[in-house]
Design an enzyme around this catalytic site. Structure first.
Site, PDB file in Angstrom:
ATOM      1  N   THR A 135      10.072  -8.566 -24.972  1.00  0.00           N
ATOM      2  CA  THR A 135      11.141  -8.106 -25.182  1.00  0.00           C
ATOM      3  C   THR A 135      12.333  -9.182 -25.009  1.00  0.00           C
ATOM      4  O   THR A 135      13.221  -9.442 -25.884  1.00  0.00           O
ATOM      5  CB  THR A 135      11.546  -6.690 -24.862  1.00  0.00           C
ATOM      6  OG1 THR A 135      10.607  -5.709 -25.070  1.00  0.00           O
ATOM      7  CG2 THR A 135      13.208  -6.391 -25.290  1.00  0.00           C
ATOM      8  N   THR A 165       7.468  -6.542 -19.939  1.00  0.00           N
ATOM      9  CA  THR A 165       7.245  -6.026 -18.753  1.00  0.00           C
ATOM     10  C   THR A 165       6.112  -5.122 -18.304  1.00  0.00           C
ATOM     11  O   THR A 165       5.705  -4.972 -17.227  1.00  0.00           O
ATOM     12  CB  THR A 165       8.535  -4.981 -18.436  1.00  0.00           C
ATOM     13  OG1 THR A 165       8.343  -3.990 -19.647  1.00  0.00           O
ATOM     14  CG2 THR A 165       9.851  -5.713 -18.665  1.00  0.00           C
ATOM     15  N   ASP A 166       5.298  -4.800 -19.319  1.00  0.00           N
ATOM     16  CA  ASP A 166       4.150  -4.068 -19.062  1.00  0.00           C
ATOM     17  C   ASP A 166       3.367  -4.565 -17.873  1.00  0.00           C
ATOM     18  O   ASP A 166       2.628  -3.831 -17.116  1.00  0.00           O
ATOM     19  CB  ASP A 166       3.213  -3.893 -20.342  1.00  0.00           C
ATOM     20  CG  ASP A 166       3.743  -2.654 -21.121  1.00  0.00           C
ATOM     21  OD1 ASP A 166       4.823  -2.412 -21.116  1.00  0.00           O
ATOM     22  OD2 ASP A 166       2.960  -2.023 -21.730  1.00  0.00           O
ATOM     23  N   LYS A 177       5.839  -1.818 -11.676  1.00  0.00           N
ATOM     24  CA  LYS A 177       6.636  -1.298 -12.778  1.00  0.00           C
ATOM     25  C   LYS A 177       6.422   0.297 -12.701  1.00  0.00           C
ATOM     26  O   LYS A 177       5.498   0.820 -12.839  1.00  0.00           O
ATOM     27  CB  LYS A 177       6.357  -1.655 -14.032  1.00  0.00           C
ATOM     28  CG  LYS A 177       7.105  -0.956 -15.202  1.00  0.00           C
ATOM     29  CD  LYS A 177       6.615  -1.607 -16.703  1.00  0.00           C
ATOM     30  CE  LYS A 177       7.448  -0.789 -17.825  1.00  0.00           C
ATOM     31  NZ  LYS A 177       7.314  -1.367 -18.727  1.00  0.00           N
TER      32      LYS A 177
END
Lengths: 415, 415
Positions: free
Chosen positions: A86, A162-163, A239
């Site tokens: 992103t 971010t995953d 995360k």
């Protein structure tokens, strides 16, 4: 056709419709799609129809040949490396630099707030959603970071989805000895959403990349507010929320440091000991053993699940509690160990240390040859095992030794 | 030989040395070992040597025939069910009731602080470490709880090892409609360690079992101090630390309620809406589909990992972020769905809701027929899928509907 025309491009099985933008390379066409994203398309074999001329008034100054951001000898040089995700779309969106290098001007057009903080270099290593990240790309990225530092970068910012950021940050933590900061950042919100966190994360990451902590770190929002970013050690971060801006947390402790933001001022501070700038010589050990599995144990699971590790070099178990699986599994695990698989136990509790000596099941697992993963995060343990099997003379022994902050020393008091 | 003698017992390959205790069954010898633990040994084929007579002065009153705790008609009746684990060893230790029922006197001998709080009934469903818990035992336990409530228990306390307590609590949440509280508790510390938490957990659990919340709950230390126990909804709780006393947490929210402890007073309070005592009719649906797998996705994982779900009824994926796996997996997952496997996506972030509509990968997974697991914990989703496949006409649809608090309504504000 000229930049500013609305075009339809057909190549391979894909059709793209949008506005042609100036391209930073001769190899690529760059088309701004209706959704706002740009796509880079190889000119070769591409069929282009101009649908409408001069939809956008694109000035000469928008092409890469026309202007240069002036180099400021008083500022450090930060290299921005994009892998996709992103946050990278912020840059890619404006520059179309999907497969090319990008330059300081591209960076500043994307995030004007970065101006005056550093001299920038940019390169694209990949353009993938991070769930599609692979160990091959970890290696390419480590090599790119190595080259940027060797070329004189005073710090590196890696833009990453971010995953799986925590896995990639762990991989680089083991692969690289770095004399400068290597800072991962990303965005939890699409750039087209009003609450996007990418500008603040980018600014704080650049500041962290200028700091004196020569570690692989993750820099993301510390709270839902736009006031502070946390700096997490790459091997201890997780995360912990699917969507919150402050999803990233250092497990079981406060973060390594933070970057204050807001009021226009930024300030980087560290609360714990860390490797300092220039302390280590730049070095890279990118080899990985790919035949490593991670298996999470849950009640009712059949022992045959262990078959996935048959003939493999390594297996990380995500056990229950202090590091347990059904005690009937001990024999089969012992067979895997005897056949040469390094088996490491971690805990699905996530926080806390495994300890196999308290209960019978754990002792049976120790007897079977299972290596205790201390308080390593299961994902970090998998990455480390891939690295240790390719780089260490005694991988099982190495798994119990802290190499990059992934194991917390027992003597460190609880914070 | 008599209770109170120091004995050496040899049976099978094992030798036990300790003090013979009165046994509640004729089948077992009960020996108090030097470490403080008691062990029940089948009398058959056991060789006993008396090493010293009358080491302990065991009175007649210590045998089960001799005394009865008086029934107090003003107190509610709480049934204690033991499945094993650290906390159960507190009771087993004194009574040797490894395979038998135990009575009020046994309970009060084990935890004197429970006196005066309730009339007690006791039964043993299993005596296993909770990593060895299986869906079969979940079913036996649900049946036992059902029978105890049917027989008039005003509340039930289940003593359970902490490793997989959240899975068993989830299973009973789906299997049972209960008009009274069903409270799971355990101990994070061995009973022989000075800081054992089992007395406070047992007392608070009995108080919770007398409360008006007719839910399946977990009652464990809320902090490292001995002051408050938290009451967690069985489907939303997670053991988040390998060893801390306050390891259990309600994910993403404050707990359902708490039990104050300390100063001799106990007080149960709830902060959120809950099913109330007597609201639901007692009912049980213990059927489970055993052919359900849980698979955690990590970078570098080969698609062949999905083979474990070939021909299975259900698969829970623990994806990254909003619920992703490598996008190359979508086709293979689609094949599984086409072959009849119900595939449910959850997130390894643990906190937050999956949402497949934000990114391409998620949309491909939706197209492949993957069911979104909302904000269900992955372990809870596995248990629910086992239950739904055996009890529901449309399991895939049922997975998206809250049945036992396992899915948080979107309209509930963040706490």
């Amino acid at each position: 056709m000229n930049p500013g025309d609305r075009v339809r491009v057909e190549r391979a099985d894909q059709t793209y419709e949008g506005v042609l933008l100036p391209s930073s390379t001769s190899q690529n066409l760059v088309v701004k799609l209706q959704g706002g994203y740009n796509v880079g398309i190889d000119r070769e074999d591409a069929d282009v129809d101009v649908l409408e001329s001069d939809v956008y008034d694109i000035e000469e100054g928008d092409t890469e040949e026309s202007s240069e951001v002036e180099f400021d000898p008083d500022l450090p040089t930060v290299s921005l490396i994009s892998t996709g995700g992103t946050i990278a779309s912020t840059v890619d969106y404006r520059t179309g630099a999907v497969t090319a290098q990008f330059d300081a001007e591209d960076v500043l057009r994307a995030v004007p707030d970065l101006a005056g903080r550093a001299n920038y270099r940019g390169r694209v290593v990949a353009n993938i959603l991070s769930e599609n990240m692979t160990p091959d790309v970890w290696q390419d990225l480590a090599q790119a970071v190595y080259e940027e530092i060797e070329a004189g970068a005073d710090g590196v910012v890696v833009m990453h989805g971010t995953d799986t950021m925590q896995f990639t940050a762990s991989a680089l933590s083991f692969m690289l000895d770095t004399p400068v900061p290597v800072v991962f950042t990303g965005s939890q919100r699409s750039a087209d959403r009003p609450s996007s966190d990418n500008v603040m994360n980018a600014v704080c990451s650049v500041e962290a990349a200028k700091s004196d902590a020569a570690e692989v770190m993750v820099c993301m929002h510390a709270s839902e507010s736009d006031d502070v970013c946390a700096l997490h050690r790459g091997t201890r971060v997780r995360k912990n929320h699917t969507s919150r801006r402050d999803a990233f947390e250092t497990v079981g402790r406060k973060p390594l440091g933070e970057v204050e933001y807001g009021g226009g001022e930024t300030d980087v501070s560290f609360r714990r000991a860390h490797d300092e700038r220039g302390e280590k010589e730049l070095d890279i050990s990118p080899e990985l053993e790919s035949e490593v599995e991670l298996l999470k144990f849950t009640p009712g699971m059949d022992e045959s699940a262990l078959d996935v590790a048959e003939g493999k070099a390594g297996l990380v178990l995500e056990g229950t509690g202090l590091g347990h699986v059904h005690s009937d599994w001990a024999d089969r695990i012992g067979e895997l160990v005897d056949d040469g698989t390094t088996v490491v136990m971690t805990s699905q509790c996530i926080d806390g240390r495994v300890c196999a000596r308290v209960y019978d099941t754990g002792r049976d697992l120790l007897d079977a040859g299972v290596v205790e993963g201390e308080d390593m995060l299961p994902g970090t343990a998998k990455v480390k095992l891939m690295w240790a099997l390719a780089n260490s003379a005694d991988p099982a022994d190495e798994m119990g030794e802290p190499l990059a902050g992934e194991i917390t020393e027992r003597s460190v008091p609880w914070e």
